[in-house]
Scaffold this motif. Structure first.
Motif, PDB file in Angstrom:
ATOM      1  N   GLU A 430      -0.603   7.835   5.722  1.00 15.98           N
ATOM      2  CA  GLU A 430       0.070   6.580   4.763  1.00 15.98           C
ATOM      3  C   GLU A 430       0.732   6.184   5.903  1.00 15.98           C
ATOM      4  O   GLU A 430       1.483   4.856   5.403  1.00 15.98           O
ATOM      5  CB  GLU A 430      -0.107   6.462   3.601  1.00 15.98           C
ATOM      6  N   ASP A 431       1.559   6.734   6.403  1.00 15.19           N
ATOM      7  CA  ASP A 431       2.617   6.460   6.741  1.00 15.19           C
ATOM      8  C   ASP A 431       2.805   7.583   7.939  1.00 15.19           C
ATOM      9  O   ASP A 431       4.681   6.996   9.153  1.00 15.19           O
ATOM     10  CB  ASP A 431       4.009   7.509   6.175  1.00 15.19           C
ATOM     11  N   TYR A 486       2.818   8.883  -1.239  1.00 14.26           N
ATOM     12  CA  TYR A 486       4.507   9.690  -2.074  1.00 14.26           C
ATOM     13  C   TYR A 486       4.479   9.550  -2.858  1.00 14.26           C
ATOM     14  O   TYR A 486       5.776   9.706  -3.295  1.00 14.26           O
ATOM     15  CB  TYR A 486       4.780   8.751  -0.403  1.00 14.26           C
ATOM     16  N   SER A 487       4.052   8.286  -4.015  1.00 11.92           N
ATOM     17  CA  SER A 487       4.596   7.998  -5.301  1.00 11.92           C
ATOM     18  C   SER A 487       4.717   9.434  -6.253  1.00 11.92           C
ATOM     19  O   SER A 487       3.528   8.902  -6.495  1.00 11.92           O
ATOM     20  CB  SER A 487       3.630   6.274  -5.205  1.00 11.92           C
ATOM     21  N   SER A 488       5.935   8.905  -6.763  1.00 10.61           N
ATOM     22  CA  SER A 488       6.230  10.408  -7.795  1.00 10.61           C
ATOM     23  C   SER A 488       5.797   9.778  -8.953  1.00 10.61           C
ATOM     24  O   SER A 488       5.198   8.391  -9.079  1.00 10.61           O
ATOM     25  CB  SER A 488       7.845   9.694  -8.090  1.00 10.61           C
ATOM     26  N   THR A 508       2.692   0.608   0.977  1.00 11.46           N
ATOM     27  CA  THR A 508       1.961   1.498   2.048  1.00 11.46           C
ATOM     28  C   THR A 508       1.630   0.299   3.154  1.00 11.46           C
ATOM     29  O   THR A 508       0.861  -0.055   2.980  1.00 11.46           O
ATOM     30  CB  THR A 508       0.935   2.378   1.623  1.00 11.46           C
ATOM     31  N   ARG A 509       2.439   0.676   4.421  1.00 11.63           N
ATOM     32  CA  ARG A 509       2.097  -0.206   5.389  1.00 11.63           C
ATOM     33  C   ARG A 509       2.429  -1.667   5.305  1.00 11.63           C
ATOM     34  O   ARG A 509       1.501  -2.433   5.168  1.00 11.63           O
ATOM     35  CB  ARG A 509       0.599   0.001   5.881  1.00 11.63           C
ATOM     36  N   LYS A 521       6.593  -0.048   7.469  1.00 19.75           N
ATOM     37  CA  LYS A 521       7.046   1.305   6.648  1.00 19.75           C
ATOM     38  C   LYS A 521       6.347   1.110   5.169  1.00 19.75           C
ATOM     39  O   LYS A 521       5.127   0.311   4.702  1.00 19.75           O
ATOM     40  CB  LYS A 521       8.691   0.710   6.572  1.00 19.75           C
ATOM     41  N   SER A 522       6.592   2.485   4.930  1.00 14.13           N
ATOM     42  CA  SER A 522       5.650   2.796   3.714  1.00 14.13           C
ATOM     43  C   SER A 522       6.808   3.531   2.840  1.00 14.13           C
ATOM     44  O   SER A 522       7.936   3.834   3.181  1.00 14.13           O
ATOM     45  CB  SER A 522       4.792   3.675   3.998  1.00 14.13           C
TER      46      SER A 522
END
Length: 751
Positions: A430-431, A486-488, A508-509, A521-522
């Motif tokens: 993803e990143d 990554y997302s909380s 994402t991206r 960026k992500s």
């Protein structure tokens, strides 16, 4: 606290960053920064201004608490009038104790350190020039978005003011020396002041995060935008005709900011009269609502009718990691779009496409391809050079994203010509960034490649970069959205009675403006920037008549739960169906949010009533809502929120039925009948009374009440079970959906 950008350049930092909470009482000779919350009604009549009052307090304190080991006097850093009433100052332990005895003192909050956390998304979100939210809102014309971040690169083409109107007459903002404002960028101020930084720094963005957030929220159209050939197209923000005002709080050189500066920026944004505030940062170590400057300041903004949009954080995929879970704000998680930025490896006519962001235009033709047990983990540049000098090396990436960074570094330091990374790490896919010519293949594709290579005695391959795949356009369907690893995730440890995040959006991206001039960026920073722009569009479309709660409700109840293949949105971390703890109400749908049918509205009185039911003391509630009078005679846990979350601990602690009271408002204003449709959570029965809501033509009957009740039937088979309540218009004009989440655990108790 950190800015929620999962840029790979800082990825190891954000994965390992810890909030440095300054001690409540420093040593007697040491000064630390504190935010002092004061009761403005206690200001003596002899003091002409609050600033004079605070200065006098500090001067008298210095005289009353002499300390030969401390140089200088207490320093007044900021004065707050709108986010809260008070000031920020540097104090010793003795001075802080003296401050606590001052007339009008409410509380002292230690300053908290902050670590720094599009060409496709308008189409992916179905924004278009002919119908829907863009033309209905005049592209956000007449709305000001305040971006509290790392500053702005004002020369960015995304901030050009072609077609814009000048700043409105009521605008109170200013543009500081060192930043070029125009009819697009109408405000730029620096608040990067603390005990360790110099006053007067400009609002120029040395990091790029703030510029990218601003461009995603409201960037002007820029044709031919790309990141070194990747994601080529016309870059445009969600609200391209909205004005932007930037408040710089983060030092781009050290990637550090402090809450006292962020609070000053929020104070200024409220005074400047922005309409929407975007904050892509949050505390890493959680503190109660009544000690969180963001909670307090965003409550003040809500009272002024300002929509505050927060990023959920980049600490996923574990549950209980969501931050900024304030009931009066909107909290946004991050998801993918139907676009892949790629490179291709071709082996004897067979192609293997993987993720890549290698920025240089490079074509490698018929080079030997090397993969063996000795170098498979690619952790030694010396071994790679011995086996694959001038060749393409295949690396089997195991052990997570940290291992991937070490592999990239080893390959980059070696004499290999390029690399192929086979990895099961969703976060890197993803990143991940690429310092060497390389592509990354997911585990399934990589295993096919490795089996193929085992059948070839001396394989050779070619590699190409700077490729962009869009779903269905001369290529395979790319299932999207999917929730970023990554997302909380929720539930919130601070306010578990409210489901957070509220919605998800592209994170994402994402392509956005930077100094060079674009970057990919992500992170949830960019997801929240999308929602800030959409909130601006909804304000413009409704002539600033909707409350922040109504705007949030419109986005939540019209969000979708299916991806572009018709399947439930997946969680990238597990490749299984995402739960509402990851997606909230679902993925934001701007055009549907324009006409939600019904909204769950709420205002200051509702939030105060909710806080009164949470067991807070009078002083703690006062710290959140301000010193104005408030009524706790009718506390209620039934906050009028567009989602439902209930905790049912296992036997023998099974609670009885849990009920939720709600009120919906018909914003269509035409007579209508809505009927309830419930999707039951597994192991539970949900009932709604009444099952039918009738709205007449008069405004007096424009609202309707109902009660939703959850009853447990059996021992849960999973920790999280979810369902939904959907109010369906009699002519199917509107569907108003709310998620229902049942957690088979005891509700968390914040320490």
């Amino acid at each position: 606290m950190k800015l929620f950008m999962a840029s790979s350049a800082h990825l190891l930092l954000f994965l390992n960053a810890c909030l440095l909470l300054l001690p409540l009482l420093p040593t007697s000779g040491q000064r630390s920064t504190y935010i002092i919350h004061m009761n403005s009604s206690s200001m003596p009549a002899s003091q002409p201004t609050h600033h004079d009052w605070y200065s006098t307090i500090l001067e008298n304190m210095s005289l009353a608490t002499p300390n030969s080991t401390t140089s200088g006097r207490p320093q007044l850093l900021h004065t707050y009038h709108h986010a809260l009433t008070g000031f920020a100052a540097t104090l010793t332990a003795d001075e802080l104790r003296a401050m606590e005895g001052s007339s009008g003192f409410i509380a002292a909050y230690p300053d908290l350190e902050i670590k720094l956390h599009t060409t496709r998304t308008p189409q992916f979100l179905c924004l278009n020039h002919d119908t829907g939210l863009w033309p209905s809102s005049s592209y956000g014309d007449g709305v000001v978005i305040g971006v509290i971040d790392s500053g702005v690169w004002s020369e960015s083409p995304s901030l050009n003011d072609g077609g814009m109107s000048p700043a409105p007459l009521w605008w109170n903002g200013t543009c500081e020396l060192g930043t070029r404002c125009n009819w697009k960028l109408i405000g730029a101020r620096s608040f990067n002041v603390s005990s360790s930084t110099a006053d007067g720094e400009s609002a120029r963005d040395n990091d790029g995060h703030g510029t990218l957030v601003a461009s995603v929220a409201a960037g002007a159209p820029v044709s031919g935008a790309s990141f070194f050939g990747y994601a080529n197209g016309t870059a445009v923000g969600m609200a391209p005709r909205a004005w932007i005002s930037v408040y710089e709080v983060a030092d781009g050189r050290t990637l550090v900011a402090f809450t006292c500066n962020v609070l000053a920026a929020m104070d200024a944004a409220i005074a400047d009269r922005v309409d929407v505030i975007s904050i892509a940062m949050g505390l890493t170590d959680l503190v109660p609502l009544y000690e969180d400057p963001f909670a307090i300041a965003s409550f003040s903004a809500m009272k002024k009718g300002i929509m505050v949009v927060f990023s959920a954080g980049n600490d996923g995929p574990s549950n209980y990691t969501v931050t900024n879970a304030f009931p009066w704000a909107i909290t946004v998680g991050g998801s993918s779009v139907d676009r892949r930025l790629t490179g291709t490896l071709t082996v004897y006519g067979d192609s293997f496409t993987g993720v890549s962001l290698y920025p240089l235009s490079k074509l490698l033709v018929d080079l030997p391809l090397v993969y063996n047990a000795t170098i498979s983990h690619c952790n030694s540049s010396e071994l790679i050079s011995q086996a694959a000098a001038g060749k393409i090396v295949v690396c089997h990436g195991l052990g997570g994203i940290g291992s991937m960074f070490y592999q990239i570094a080893a390959v980059n330091a070696s004499e290999a010509a390029a690399a192929v990374f086979v990895t099961d790490d969703a976060l890197f896919l993803e990143d991940g960034e690429f310092a060497c010519p390389a592509i990354a293949l997911d585990l399934d594709t990589g295993e096919v490649l490795l089996r193929y290579l085992s059948s070839l005695p001396y394989p050779t391959a070619s590699m190409e970069f700077q490729e962009t795949q869009v779903s269905g356009f001369l290529g395979p369907v790319i299932a999207a959205p999917a929730i970023g690893t990554y997302s909380s995730r929720g539930p919130s440890l601070i306010s578990p009675d409210v489901l957070k995040p509220d919605v998800v959006a592209p994170g994402t991206r994402i392509l956005g403006a930077l100094a060079n001039p674009f970057a990919v960026k992500s992170g949830t920073s960019f997801a929240s920037a999308h929602v800030a722009g959409i909130a601006a569009l909804l304000q413009a479309a409704n002539y600033h008549s909707w409350s922040p709660a109504a705007i949030r409700s419109a986005m939540m109840t019209t969000a979708h739960q299916l991806d572009n293949t018709g399947d439930p949105i997946k969680d990238s971390a597990t490749n299984s169906e995402a739960t509402p703890l990851a997606i909230g109400a679902g993925h934001v749908d701007p055009n549907r949010a324009l006409h939600p049918g019904l909204v769950y509205d709420a205002g200051e009185v509702d939030y105060v009533s909710f806080l009164c039911s949470q067991g807070f003391s009078q002083e703690q509630i006062m710290a959140i809502v301000g010193v104005d009078s408030y009524d706790c005679s009718s506390p209620s846990p039934h906050l009028n929120y567009p989602s439902f979350i209930a905790f049912f601990p296992p036997q023998p602690l099974w609670p009885g039925p849990q009920s939720f009271m709600r009120t919906v408002t018909n914003v269509d204003t035409k007579p209508a009948v809505y009927r309830a449709f419930v999707r039951q959570p597994v192991g539970f029965t949900v009932s709604v009374q009444p099952e039918e809501l009738v709205f007449n033509a008069t405004m007096a009957t424009n609202t309707a009440n109902f009660v939703l009740t959850i009853v447990q039937n059996e021992e849960p088979v999973t920790v999280v079970s979810s369902g939904s309540l959907t109010w369906v218009h009699e002519e199917f004009t509107y569907t108003v959906r709310s998620p229902i989440v049942v957690v088979a655990e005891r509700a968390p108790a914040f320490p």
